[in-house]
Design a protein around this motif. Structure first.
Motif, PDB file in Angstrom:
ATOM      1  N   VAL A  84      53.309  15.385  41.837  1.00 33.95           N
ATOM      2  CA  VAL A  84      52.064  16.115  42.048  1.00 33.95           C
ATOM      3  C   VAL A  84      52.087  17.449  41.304  1.00 33.95           C
ATOM      4  CG1 VAL A  84      51.678  15.034  44.301  1.00 33.95           C
ATOM      5  CG2 VAL A  84      52.812  17.255  44.188  1.00 33.95           C
ATOM      6  N   SER A  85      50.906  17.882  40.937  1.00 37.78           N
ATOM      7  CA  SER A  85      50.713  19.213  40.386  1.00 37.78           C
ATOM      8  C   SER A  85      49.828  19.952  41.378  1.00 37.78           C
ATOM      9  CB  SER A  85      50.029  19.130  39.020  1.00 37.78           C
ATOM     10  OG  SER A  85      49.739  20.421  38.537  1.00 37.78           O
ATOM     11  N   ILE A  86      50.345  21.043  41.923  1.00 40.63           N
ATOM     12  CA  ILE A  86      49.659  21.731  43.019  1.00 40.63           C
ATOM     13  C   ILE A  86      49.119  23.077  42.561  1.00 40.63           C
ATOM     14  CG2 ILE A  86      49.922  22.744  45.309  1.00 40.63           C
ATOM     15  CD1 ILE A  86      52.102  20.744  45.861  1.00 40.63           C
ATOM     16  N   THR A  87      47.898  23.368  43.004  1.00 39.68           N
ATOM     17  CA  THR A  87      47.318  24.687  42.855  1.00 39.68           C
ATOM     18  C   THR A  87      46.981  25.201  44.244  1.00 39.68           C
ATOM     19  OG1 THR A  87      46.347  24.111  40.722  1.00 39.68           O
ATOM     20  CG2 THR A  87      45.458  26.044  41.831  1.00 39.68           C
ATOM     21  N   GLY A  88      47.656  26.249  44.656  1.00 41.27           N
ATOM     22  CA  GLY A  88      47.347  26.916  45.914  1.00 41.27           C
ATOM     23  C   GLY A  88      46.356  28.027  45.629  1.00 41.27           C
ATOM     24  N   ILE A  89      45.212  28.024  46.315  1.00 38.85           N
ATOM     25  CA  ILE A  89      44.180  29.000  45.958  1.00 38.85           C
ATOM     26  C   ILE A  89      44.223  30.289  46.773  1.00 38.85           C
ATOM     27  CG2 ILE A  89      42.643  27.261  44.998  1.00 38.85           C
ATOM     28  CD1 ILE A  89      40.920  27.603  47.535  1.00 38.85           C
ATOM     29  N   VAL A  90      44.916  30.307  47.903  1.00 40.11           N
ATOM     30  CA  VAL A  90      45.033  31.543  48.669  1.00 40.11           C
ATOM     31  C   VAL A  90      46.329  32.229  48.239  1.00 40.11           C
ATOM     32  CG1 VAL A  90      45.183  32.580  50.963  1.00 40.11           C
ATOM     33  CG2 VAL A  90      43.760  30.532  50.613  1.00 40.11           C
ATOM     34  N   PRO A  91      46.224  33.384  47.601  1.00 41.20           N
ATOM     35  CA  PRO A  91      47.437  34.052  47.110  1.00 41.20           C
ATOM     36  C   PRO A  91      48.396  34.421  48.249  1.00 41.20           C
ATOM     37  CG  PRO A  91      45.459  35.072  46.199  1.00 41.20           C
ATOM     38  CD  PRO A  91      45.014  34.127  47.279  1.00 41.20           C
ATOM     39  N   GLU A  92      49.666  34.377  47.953  1.00 45.83           N
ATOM     40  CA  GLU A  92      50.696  34.769  48.912  1.00 45.83           C
ATOM     41  C   GLU A  92      50.381  36.183  49.413  1.00 45.83           C
ATOM     42  OE1 GLU A  92      53.858  34.260  51.278  1.00 45.83           O
ATOM     43  OE2 GLU A  92      53.344  32.770  49.788  1.00 45.83           O
ATOM     44  N   GLY A  93      50.437  36.354  50.701  1.00 46.55           N
ATOM     45  CA  GLY A  93      50.197  37.658  51.299  1.00 46.55           C
ATOM     46  C   GLY A  93      48.737  37.954  51.623  1.00 46.55           C
ATOM     47  N   ALA A  94      47.819  37.124  51.130  1.00 48.44           N
ATOM     48  CA  ALA A  94      46.402  37.335  51.430  1.00 48.44           C
ATOM     49  C   ALA A  94      46.130  36.908  52.868  1.00 48.44           C
ATOM     50  CB  ALA A  94      45.525  36.537  50.474  1.00 48.44           C
ATOM     51  N   ASN A  95      45.173  37.553  53.500  1.00 45.46           N
ATOM     52  CA  ASN A  95      44.779  37.183  54.849  1.00 45.46           C
ATOM     53  C   ASN A  95      43.902  35.943  54.760  1.00 45.46           C
ATOM     54  OD1 ASN A  95      43.559  36.871  57.351  1.00 45.46           O
ATOM     55  ND2 ASN A  95      43.411  39.065  57.723  1.00 45.46           N
ATOM     56  N   SER A  96      44.433  34.825  55.166  1.00 47.61           N
ATOM     57  CA  SER A  96      43.702  33.561  55.038  1.00 47.61           C
ATOM     58  C   SER A  96      42.465  33.522  55.923  1.00 47.61           C
ATOM     59  CB  SER A  96      44.622  32.386  55.367  1.00 47.61           C
ATOM     60  OG  SER A  96      45.197  32.554  56.646  1.00 47.61           O
ATOM     61  N   HIS A  97      42.428  34.355  56.942  1.00 48.65           N
ATOM     62  CA  HIS A  97      41.264  34.383  57.840  1.00 48.65           C
ATOM     63  C   HIS A  97      40.064  35.054  57.179  1.00 48.65           C
ATOM     64  CE1 HIS A  97      43.624  32.999  61.291  1.00 48.65           C
ATOM     65  NE2 HIS A  97      44.578  33.741  60.800  1.00 48.65           N
ATOM     66  N   THR A  98      40.320  35.949  56.223  1.00 52.40           N
ATOM     67  CA  THR A  98      39.226  36.672  55.567  1.00 52.40           C
ATOM     68  C   THR A  98      39.129  36.380  54.076  1.00 52.40           C
ATOM     69  OG1 THR A  98      40.664  38.595  55.199  1.00 52.40           O
ATOM     70  CG2 THR A  98      39.352  38.564  57.242  1.00 52.40           C
ATOM     71  N   PHE A  99      40.028  35.537  53.555  1.00 59.82           N
ATOM     72  CA  PHE A  99      40.063  35.249  52.118  1.00 59.82           C
ATOM     73  C   PHE A  99      38.774  34.571  51.660  1.00 59.82           C
ATOM     74  CE2 PHE A  99      40.921  32.209  48.675  1.00 59.82           C
ATOM     75  CZ  PHE A  99      41.367  33.092  47.695  1.00 59.82           C
ATOM     76  N   GLU A 100      38.230  35.075  50.585  1.00 61.73           N
ATOM     77  CA  GLU A 100      37.057  34.476  49.938  1.00 61.73           C
ATOM     78  C   GLU A 100      37.504  33.938  48.586  1.00 61.73           C
ATOM     79  OE1 GLU A 100      33.867  34.074  50.911  1.00 61.73           O
ATOM     80  OE2 GLU A 100      34.208  34.991  52.868  1.00 61.73           O
ATOM     81  N   PRO A 101      37.365  32.645  48.345  1.00 62.42           N
ATOM     82  CA  PRO A 101      37.775  32.085  47.051  1.00 62.42           C
ATOM     83  C   PRO A 101      36.976  32.703  45.910  1.00 62.42           C
ATOM     84  CG  PRO A 101      37.148  30.345  48.601  1.00 62.42           C
ATOM     85  CD  PRO A 101      36.820  31.650  49.236  1.00 62.42           C
ATOM     86  N   ALA A 102      37.613  32.797  44.767  1.00 61.82           N
ATOM     87  CA  ALA A 102      36.945  33.300  43.565  1.00 61.82           C
ATOM     88  C   ALA A 102      36.053  32.209  42.983  1.00 61.82           C
ATOM     89  CB  ALA A 102      37.998  33.717  42.531  1.00 61.82           C
ATOM     90  N   PRO A 103      35.020  32.587  42.249  1.00 64.96           N
ATOM     91  CA  PRO A 103      34.191  31.562  41.604  1.00 64.96           C
ATOM     92  C   PRO A 103      35.003  30.614  40.719  1.00 64.96           C
ATOM     93  CG  PRO A 103      33.090  33.680  41.524  1.00 64.96           C
ATOM     94  CD  PRO A 103      34.480  33.930  42.068  1.00 64.96           C
ATOM     95  N   SER A 104      36.068  31.113  40.118  1.00 66.49           N
ATOM     96  CA  SER A 104      36.904  30.258  39.271  1.00 66.49           C
ATOM     97  C   SER A 104      37.599  29.159  40.082  1.00 66.49           C
ATOM     98  CB  SER A 104      37.946  31.091  38.529  1.00 66.49           C
ATOM     99  OG  SER A 104      38.782  31.778  39.449  1.00 66.49           O
ATOM    100  N   ASP A 105      37.722  29.353  41.395  1.00 61.29           N
ATOM    101  CA  ASP A 105      38.336  28.317  42.225  1.00 61.29           C
ATOM    102  C   ASP A 105      37.461  27.072  42.322  1.00 61.29           C
ATOM    103  OD1 ASP A 105      40.688  29.754  42.751  1.00 61.29           O
ATOM    104  OD2 ASP A 105      39.761  30.793  44.445  1.00 61.29           O
ATOM    105  N   ALA A 106      36.169  27.221  42.032  1.00 60.26           N
ATOM    106  CA  ALA A 106      35.284  26.041  42.015  1.00 60.26           C
ATOM    107  C   ALA A 106      35.732  25.068  40.926  1.00 60.26           C
ATOM    108  CB  ALA A 106      33.836  26.467  41.797  1.00 60.26           C
ATOM    109  N   ALA A 107      36.130  25.602  39.770  1.00 59.89           N
ATOM    110  CA  ALA A 107      36.612  24.749  38.679  1.00 59.89           C
ATOM    111  C   ALA A 107      37.909  24.053  39.071  1.00 59.89           C
ATOM    112  CB  ALA A 107      36.807  25.568  37.412  1.00 59.89           C
ATOM    113  N   VAL A 108      38.757  24.737  39.826  1.00 58.05           N
ATOM    114  CA  VAL A 108      40.000  24.136  40.314  1.00 58.05           C
ATOM    115  C   VAL A 108      39.666  22.960  41.230  1.00 58.05           C
ATOM    116  CG1 VAL A 108      42.060  24.548  41.725  1.00 58.05           C
ATOM    117  CG2 VAL A 108      41.305  26.281  40.088  1.00 58.05           C
TER     118      VAL A 108
END
Length: 178
Positions: free
Chosen positions: A52-76
């Motif tokens: 598998v090739s994995i892309t994790g979109i929530v950066p390490e250390g980011a608050n996952s409860h408040t994280f908002e994905p970037a528009p570029s994550d739509a392409a991912v």
């Protein structure tokens, strides 16, 4: 001990080719997997291994409860063969992004929802029952990590049966370590 395992898993995940953000891996025949938070990314990498090739979109250390994905994550998300989220309300904006951008046949797997039902929700001082959202951090419990790994193995094998035996071995190895 479990925290140390997760930290080591993060190092192993990056070393094994999982991407902490940006575009998924190349078209080399590996499944393109999108994950959210690092504990989920680590479990998926342990089970998926080099297939598998994995892309994790929530950066390490980011608050996952408040994280908002970037528009570029739509392409991912558009390139994903499968998306794994924790669920249980942890990463709602990422779930909405996946639902809006993955292909019609691409599974969006919410591990928490497949692990426990509403009658098993965990409420505590950080997640009071009166607010209605259960504690989503199931990966801190080895019993739930085992279940997450089994679900990941099942889902990967359903998309990639040629590597099904490898996924099963990887699940077994992960369960022995937990």
């Amino acid at each position: 001990m479990w925290a140390a395992s997760l930290a080591l898993g993060s190092v192993i995940t990056v070393a094994c080719g999982a991407s902490p953000g940006g575009a998924p891996g190349s078209d080399d025949g590996r499944l393109q997997v999108v994950t959210t938070v690092s504990p989920i990314t680590n479990i998926v990498q342990d089970v998926g291994g080099p297939a598998v090739s994995i892309t994790g979109i929530v950066p390490e250390g980011a608050n996952s409860h408040t994280f908002e994905p970037a528009p570029s994550d739509a392409a991912v998300m558009e390139q994903a063969d499968i998306v794994f989220l924790n669920g249980l309300g942890l990463e709602q904006p990422s779930l909405e992004l996946a639902e809006a951008n993955v292909g019609d046949e691409v599974p969006i797997v919410q591990l928490g929802e497949e692990t426990i039902g509403p009658d098993e929700y965990i409420f505590d001082s950080s997640f009071p029952e009166s607010e209605g959202e259960p504690n989503p951090h199931l990966w801190t419990n080895p019993v739930y990590v085992k279940r997450y790994a089994e679900i990941v193995g099942r889902e990967l094998a359903s998309l990639d049966p040629d590597n099904g035996a490898a996924y099963e071995r990887n699940v077994d190895a992960l369960v022995r370590r937990v």
